[in-house]
Design a protein around this motif. Structure first.
Motif, short mmCIF file in Angstrom:
data_model
loop_
_atom_site.label_atom_id
_atom_site.label_comp_id
_atom_site.label_asym_id
_atom_site.label_seq_id
_atom_site.Cartn_x
_atom_site.Cartn_y
_atom_site.Cartn_z
N TYR A 40 27.17 72.22 94.51
CA TYR A 40 27.14 70.95 94.57
C TYR A 40 25.95 69.86 93.99
O TYR A 40 26.43 68.85 93.38
CB TYR A 40 27.64 70.18 95.94
CG TYR A 40 29.13 70.39 96.54
CD1 TYR A 40 29.93 71.21 95.75
CD2 TYR A 40 29.32 69.99 97.67
CE1 TYR A 40 31.19 71.52 96.23
CE2 TYR A 40 30.44 70.40 98.25
CZ TYR A 40 31.44 71.02 97.61
OH TYR A 40 32.75 71.26 97.99
N TRP A 58 28.78 71.72 86.35
CA TRP A 58 30.14 72.01 86.55
C TRP A 58 30.76 71.66 85.24
O TRP A 58 32.13 71.92 85.24
CB TRP A 58 30.77 70.97 87.34
CG TRP A 58 30.44 71.30 88.91
CD1 TRP A 58 29.13 71.88 89.61
CD2 TRP A 58 31.25 71.67 89.87
NE1 TRP A 58 29.24 72.15 90.67
CE2 TRP A 58 30.69 72.17 90.88
CE3 TRP A 58 32.69 71.56 89.94
CZ2 TRP A 58 31.30 72.76 92.18
CZ3 TRP A 58 33.48 72.13 91.20
CH2 TRP A 58 32.62 72.76 92.18
N PHE A 91 27.55 67.99 89.35
CA PHE A 91 28.95 67.71 90.15
C PHE A 91 29.23 66.23 90.47
O PHE A 91 30.11 65.84 89.94
CB PHE A 91 28.67 68.49 91.47
CG PHE A 91 29.77 68.39 92.49
CD1 PHE A 91 31.07 68.93 91.90
CD2 PHE A 91 29.74 67.30 93.42
CE1 PHE A 91 32.25 68.81 92.80
CE2 PHE A 91 31.06 67.40 94.19
CZ PHE A 91 32.12 68.16 93.94
#
Lengths: 748, 315
Positions: free
Chosen positions: A94, A99, A110
């Protein structure tokens, strides 16, 4: 305040934690001041409100350490460790991972992606929900909380529930990333979603450990062990299944012009373009069929523990890998020949799909072979025996039969099929940092890890190998006689011989010196070689300018002709072959008479001499063998990069290689390789996470922490671990003022 | 002859700094049988620490009355020593003691020290700056000639460095051979378990050994910074040389480190410049090579260094 109070452990601990907080504040602070104001960064770090955060961190650490005895009973519950690891993994994905590689989303992290994706029209709803403000975090907290409660209070139904939620969350995260990728339609190599999936699955395993644990005290490692031991090779089948399904159903097989075509799309794309029959069949149905058949066969082989089925599955897996590669070649060659989207030849515009398919076949076949070879030894190995076979403690953690081999298969699959899907930057890092230093660490492991001789000038042999190559390929001012004018790969034997000679020449006069003296002499040797190359006596080395125009390696054997070019992938596979050969040779060496002689002189030179070992000869051999490995790495380096100069061979590199070997675990081959891989990967990874100038500082901190908390290294050598605390005795925390002589400096 | 004397004096200057640093290596080696790879960073931190103190006292250093100069010099020396000692102490607490408690393999100490060395030098770079040419304020005319022998000029800073280094070495020698602390250091060096049985607190003794070595190294950092320039990576090369000097004299042997340092400094300055008439046979570029070759030759003849190796025995 009396002295008693100052000496109390709590006060000391608090002081230590505060010191830690301040150092952390300095580490995560503003960059340097100017030459007029040296205190700028210091004031910014210490005399500003942000220091409160760090003091809070320090207090938390203090509290954690103080209440540690009350926490530990809970930490022994099954599943705690995987839970923590899984939660951390998700957290990392995260916060740190990419991503998306889409250039329009700056950084690709993220949070940036999530804030954009939640407000994008046309994106699939499930992805939109996943990326909307708090959902991913809530998922993480819910899974972690449920699993933690389930584990601490041993509530089985809750454990099942949290495992289910974890699996769903993981798949959701992964598919959401996939949906975003499809939506954006740009080539993408980011791993965020995959890592989140792995993290969630790890947490699911943690919850399952509680759900299935037979008693409250069974620890998670034992549980994982039981899972692995149930059917050797089964985890490989499961892994292969997952990878394969993703590859065939969802992953990108062909991605020119931001197409991101899956297997089916690729088939329809090439329909009627004159694609070779085999490749077309593969895309249409053969791939699926091969996958299904191999999967069934290897699952059956592992379940029934049937050697014959295992061999069949293995063979089918191998054939399928080849067929996959041939098909990829066919359709990319077709696209290349038509100059499609700027393609100039085969192997271009590929997605990760075909490589994942190949990896899946490899894993499935590997599972079959695992079963087959285990079966050949009659019954399954007893745990103790399995333990005694491996040279390192990798298999000690998981003592289930074949688990070391399983890790090996996974590592090989990753090494073979991951690099083609990596970005160009990482391919370069893989070749010119990770791969080369792994090779060097394997060589130094012989000298430092096995023979116990501290060599701080190892890079000198690397330099000698490089300059030998430069000379033999005619890149230096003095040309070789024409019959010796060689291509780089043919220079390898010469480099080996010359490094052997150099190793003996350095070793012969100095090896009677004890450990630390040897260290400084080898360090001096390294510097002498570098300065000589720099000062260029008799115009041999071309001085600081170095040698340039060293040709790339070529193979020219009758009809076979292969020329390595600029593509880093080609060098990666060459490097893999070199590493494989060296590892296979050295594995034999470790258990040989020579390897045992090394261990003997490492532990006690006098005793070794008394038992009839010719210590000088044995040490010289260690030196020479290590040196020649380094020479091979030098040949590779020179011909890959094409130009060398003395700055490539500074003393710092020698010290770094020693650090890699010890970090990984002295005397264990997998350890040395892992140490080199991790520590060369880390700075490149940190590049995105911390300011570039601070990288070395963080690496220093990581090495320091590693040595404090795990002094034996990442994967400690079994033999050395046994020497330290006996074969079966648990680790003792005995306080010793002066470390026991470990051979290196043990006074004769 | 003039050139010869010039290089000799230069060699003695550098050599006395090597000797000061080498003492830190040798002391730690004496009690722990470990090479303290982070000692070069202690040296570096001494330079930065004393710079900050001196800079805050004298500013840019212009127009300082002559009688204050020696005082500033002594303050600089002392602050360098204090900072060096503090860093060395924390170094022992962080990078050595936890490993000792765990009975870690010997090389683990080496690597943790290397990690610490990376960390400290980069942290200093982040905190202060990463230029390579920081200079102390010009608080006195360092290059003024004090006297000359046969045309060779001896400057203020050279005299100051050699004299203060010799004084500190003398002090250390007395400390180790004449005081209770010195006796406990020698005891631990000779045989740690027996020393513990005799009532010596080993942990404390090791800590104090680091502090003493660190103080000398920090002071050397100040001297080096005053004479040349300083930076966050300044420790590396002098550190390596000083380590070589310690080995040359017989590692673990205090007088050996002094002799080794001076000898190495003199040799590496005299040999490459021979025959001292402006046309060197070997050349300055080979200074480090000469230093290491001499080291190897001496070790081949006398494998335990010039004076032999044990701290307990020799001092």
């Amino acid at each position: 305040m009396n002295t008693n109070f100052l000496n109390s452990p709590h006060v000391k601990r608090l002081a230590g934690c505060m010191a830690l907080a301040f150092v952390l504040a300095l580490m995560i602070g503003k960059q340097e001041g100017s030459q007029n104001d040296y205190g700028l960064a210091f004031r910014h770090a210490i005399f500003s409100p942000r220091i409160l955060i760090f003091i809070l961190i320090g207090l938390l650490v203090f509290a954690g350490m103080t209440f540690w005895p009350y926490i530990t009973p809970y930490l022994l519950r099954p599943g705690v460790r995987p839970l923590a690891v899984g939660a951390l993994t998700v957290l990392v994905s995260y916060t740190l991972m990419h991503w998306t590689d889409d250039p329009t989303i700056s950084g690709g992290k993220f949070t940036t992606l999530a804030s954009k994706a939640a407000n994008t029209d046309g994106l699939a709803t499930s992805a939109k929900i996943f990326f909307s403000s708090f959902v991913p975090w809530i998922l993480l907290i819910v899974v972690f909380g449920l699993a933690a409660v389930a584990i601490v209070f041993s509530i089985r139904p809750l454990a099942w529930a949290s495992a289910a939620v974890a699996v769903i969350s993981g798949i959701w995260a992964y598919t959401s990333q996939g949906l975003v990728r499809d939506f954006l339609g740009t080539p993408d190599h980011s791993l965020g979603g995959g890592v989140a999936l792995i993290g969630f699955l790890t947490m699911a395993v943690a919850a399952l450990a509680t759900a299935l644990a037979r008693s409250d005290v069974a620890d998670s490692r034992r549980f994982v062990d039981r899972l692995l031991a149930w059917r050797p090779g089964m985890p490989l089948v499961v892994l292969g299944f997952i990878v394969g399904v993703i590859a065939f159903a969802q992953a990108t097989w062909f991605s020119p012009q931001n197409l991101n075509a899956t297997l089916v799309d690729t088939k329809s794309f090439f329909d009627g373009h004159g694609l070779a029959a085999l490749a077309f069949a593969y895309l249409a149905w053969l791939g699926w069929v091969l996958f299904a058949v191999t999967l069934v066969l290897s699952a059956a082989a592992t379940y029934l523990r049937n050697a014959i089925l295992g061999w069949v599955a293995g063979a089918l897996g191998a054939i399928s890998v080849v067929l996959t590669l041939v098909s990829i070649y066919d359709y990319t060659e077709l696209a290349g020949s038509q100059g499609f989207d700027g393609a100039t030849g085969p192997w271009q515009n590929l997605g990760s799909g075909p490589w994942m398919a190949a990896a899946a076949f490899f894993l499935l076949g590997g599972a079959g072979i695992l079963v087959a070879t285990l079966g050949m030894r009659g019954e399954l190995l007893h745990h103790e025996q399995a333990e005694a076979r491996s040279s390192d403690t990798l298999a000690r953690g998981f003592t289930a039969p074949g688990s070391a081999k399983m890790f090996l298969f996974i590592v090989i699959a990753a090494a073979l099929f991951y690099p083609p899907t990596a970005t160009g930057f990482w391919q370069k890092v893989l070749v010119s940092e990770i791969g080369i230093y792994v090779l060097l660490a394997i060589g130094l492991n012989v000298v430092v890890g096995w023979a116990g001789l501290l060599d701080l000038g190892f890079i000198a042999f690397y330099a000698i190998g490089s300059y030998t190559t430069a000379f033999l390929t005619g890149a230096l001012p003095h040309k070789p006689p024409s019959f010796l004018h060689l291509s780089p790969l043919l220079a390898i034997p010469f480099a080996i011989v010359i490094c052997l000679i150099a190793g003996v020449a350095l070793g012969a006069p100095t090896l009677r010196l004890r450990g630390d003296y040897l260290a400084i002499v080898t360090l001096g040797f390294g510097e002498i070689i570098r300065i000589t190359a720099n000062n260029n006596p008799g115009n041999i080395t071309n001085g600081p300018k170095g040698a340039f125009g060293i040709p790339h390696p070529t193979i020219h054997l009758g009809p076979i002709k292969f020329v390595w070019g600029q593509n880093n992938l080609q060098y990666w596979y060459l490097l893999l072959v070199l590493i494989l050969v060296v590892v296979l040779l050295f594995r034999r060496l470790e258990a040989s008479r020579l390897g045992r002689a090394w261990a003997a002189i490492r532990e006690d030179e006098v005793a070794a001499q008394a038992t009839g070992i010719n210590t000088t000869r044995v040490k010289l051999l260690a030196f020479a063998i290590g040196a020649s490995t380094s020479g091979v790495a030098g040949v590779f380096f020179a011909s890959q990069i094409g130009y060398i100069n003395p700055e490539n061979f500074v003393l710092n590199n020698s010290i770094l290689v020693v650090a890699y070997v010890v970090f990984g675990g002295m005397g264990s081959l997998p350890g040395a390789m892992a140490g080199a891989a991790v520590l060369t990967w880390l700075p490149e990874f940190l590049k995105d996470q911390v300011p570039a100038e601070d990288r070395q500082m963080w690496i220093g901190a990581v090495v320091l922490l590693m040595m404090i908390f795990r002094p034996a290294g990442l994967i400690p050598a079994r033999r050395r671990a046994a020497e330290l605390r006996g074969l079966h005795a648990p680790a003792s925390s005995e306080v010793s003022a002066v470390p026991e002589g470990e051979g290196l400096g043990a006074r004769a | 002859m003039t050139d010869f004397l010039n290089y000799l004096i230069l060699g003695l200057t550098r050599g006395s700094m090597y000797a000061l640093i080498a003492l830190g290596y040798t002391l730690v080696y004496g009690v722990l049988q470990l090479i303290n790879f982070a000692h070069s960073e202690v040296f570096m931190s001494g330079a930065f620490g004393s710079y900050i103190v001196i800079h805050s006292i004298v500013g840019d250093g212009k127009s300082l009355p002559w009688f204050v100069v020696p005082l500033v010099f002594i303050i600089g020396l002392a602050s360098g020593a204090v900072v060096g000692a503090a860093i060395a102490w924390s170094l022992e607490r962080v990078a050595y003691r936890p490993l000792r408690r765990r009975g870690a393999p010997k090389l683990a100490f080496l690597i943790s020290a290397i990690g610490m060395s990376f960390f400290l030098s980069q942290l200093a770079g982040k905190l202060f700056n990463r230029f390579t040419n920081n200079q102390f304020p010009q608080y006195f005319q360092q290059n003024r000639t004090v006297f000359s022998i046969l045309g060779a000029r001896v400057t203020v800073i050279q005299v100051a460095i050699i004299v203060s280094a010799l004084l500190m070495m003398l002090f250390l020698d007395r400390l180790v051979s004449g005081t209770k602390l010195g006796r406990s250091i020698r005891g631990v060096a000779e045989d740690a378990p027996t020393a513990a049985l005799m009532g010596i607190n080993i942990d404390k003794t090791i800590s104090r050994t680091f502090i003493i070595g660190g103080a000398l190294g920090g002071a050397a950092g100040f001297l080096f910074g005053t004479a040349f320039t300083f930076s966050n990576t300044m420790g590396f090369l002098p550190g390596v040389k000083a380590f070589a000097a310690a080995v040359l004299g017989g590692i673990g042997n205090i007088r050996g480190a002094m002799i080794g340092g001076l000898l190495l400094g003199v040799v590496e300055n005299l040999i490459p410049t021979a025959p001292w008439n402006g046309h060197a046979w070997i050349g300055i570029g080979w200074t480090d090579v000469v230093a290491f070759v001499v080291l190897v030759l001496i070790l081949v003849v006398r494998p335990s260094g010039i004076l032999g190796e044990r701290l307990g025995r020799a001092a």
